[in-house]
Design an enzyme around this catalytic site. Sequence first.
Site, PDB file in Angstrom:
ATOM      1  N   HIS A  32      13.754  85.703  24.559  1.00 43.42           N
ATOM      2  CA  HIS A  32      13.289  87.347  24.719  1.00 43.42           C
ATOM      3  C   HIS A  32      14.619  87.459  25.934  1.00 43.42           C
ATOM      4  O   HIS A  32      14.398  86.865  27.027  1.00 43.42           O
ATOM      5  CB  HIS A  32      11.982  86.560  25.664  1.00 43.42           C
ATOM      6  CG  HIS A  32      11.497  87.924  25.984  1.00 43.42           C
ATOM      7  ND1 HIS A  32      11.237  88.901  25.013  1.00 43.42           N
ATOM      8  CD2 HIS A  32      11.352  88.681  27.366  1.00 43.42           C
ATOM      9  CE1 HIS A  32      10.898  90.073  25.828  1.00 43.42           C
ATOM     10  NE2 HIS A  32      10.300  89.886  27.078  1.00 43.42           N
ATOM     11  N   MET A 136       2.782  94.289  26.960  1.00 41.58           N
ATOM     12  CA  MET A 136       2.764  94.191  28.719  1.00 41.58           C
ATOM     13  C   MET A 136       1.644  93.524  29.279  1.00 41.58           C
ATOM     14  O   MET A 136       0.311  94.769  29.030  1.00 41.58           O
ATOM     15  CB  MET A 136       3.826  94.869  29.038  1.00 41.58           C
ATOM     16  CG  MET A 136       5.163  95.329  28.955  1.00 41.58           C
ATOM     17  SD  MET A 136       6.022  93.452  28.713  1.00 41.58           S
ATOM     18  CE  MET A 136       6.070  93.268  30.355  1.00 41.58           C
TER      19      MET A 136
HETATM   20  C1  DX5 Z   1       8.924  91.574  32.968  1.00 44.29           C
HETATM   21  C2  DX5 Z   1       9.940  91.086  31.716  1.00 44.29           C
HETATM   22  C3  DX5 Z   1       9.004  89.501  31.594  1.00 44.29           C
HETATM   23  C4  DX5 Z   1       9.146  87.872  32.115  1.00 44.29           C
HETATM   24  C5  DX5 Z   1       8.010  87.641  31.894  1.00 44.29           C
HETATM   25  O1  DX5 Z   1       9.004  92.077  33.326  1.00 44.29           O
HETATM   26  O2  DX5 Z   1       9.426  91.603  30.402  1.00 44.29           O
HETATM   27  O3  DX5 Z   1       9.099  88.805  29.726  1.00 44.29           O
HETATM   28  O4  DX5 Z   1      10.806  88.030  32.235  1.00 44.29           O
HETATM   29  O5  DX5 Z   1       7.808  86.074  32.524  1.00 44.29           O
HETATM   30  P1  DX5 Z   1       6.795  85.385  33.327  1.00 44.29           P
HETATM   31  O6  DX5 Z   1       6.221  84.858  31.704  1.00 44.29           O
HETATM   32  O7  DX5 Z   1       7.189  84.495  34.438  1.00 44.29           O
HETATM   33  O8  DX5 Z   1       5.184  86.072  33.620  1.00 44.29           O
HETATM   34 ZN    ZN Z   2       9.523  90.697  28.522  1.00 43.33          ZN
END
Ligand code: DX5
Ligand code: ZN
Length: 222
Positions: A32, A136
């Site tokens: 990702h 999200m």
């Molecule tokens: C946040 C990103 C995520 C982030 C997630 O805006 O879209 O992909 O990297 O990170 P974690 O898993 O640390 O919450």
């Molecule tokens: Zn992301």
Amino acid sequence: MIRIAPSVLAADFSRLTDQLAQAEAGGADWFHLDVMDGHFVPNITFGPLIVSAIRKVTRLPLDTHLMIASPDTFIRQFRDAGADHIIVHQEVCTNLHRTVVRIRELGAKPGVSINPDTPASTLSSIISDIDLVLMMSVYPGFGGQKFIEGTIDRIKEVRALIQRTGRDVRIEVDGGIDVTTGPTVVRAGADVLVAGTAIFRRPDIAQAVRDLRKSVEQISAE
Ligand code: DX5
Ligand code: ZN
């Protein structure tokens, strides 16, 4: 099958090739990639140059999350850089259908992401045209944030929308996913787990991927 998509945002970019190889060895399914422009979100990460560098060191699908204000301008560049999935935010696309068609025409899988405060119902008219929904579970911009519990009901809502289409649309959840929150989102109907901190900030990256998979392997959606 549940897919695990480590988010490279939390990796050590000075040792990226090695860290990606460790995640792959642990059984990662996709990578990702969080692209941020300092406009749509209050942070800047990387663009197509880094996507093409990552493309050279892995064969896993690159799940490219565009947190940028003008995705239409850059879709081709990200596709040329090797992005397999191109995910745009519903909140910035003035003609979402046209954007999604364009992504598919370029040979990538289109996805649409919604922020925690965007109603899930905004996806109803686009759901038949996309392959992925990226929910999200934190406000986008930074890794390491706390999972927002309200996401659970929203995942169920989106799963119901998908069921009505009869199509195989994946639900990815992004933000605060670990061995505790992962099982709860899978139970609600998610089938792709994006995780940054819970994978790359652990001493053993491969083991972290295995642990996340183990936490969800016995679970089926409610
Ligand atoms: C946040 C990103 C995520 C982030 C997630 O805006 O879209 O992909 O990297 O990170 P974690 O898993 O640390 O919450
Ligand atoms: Zn992301």
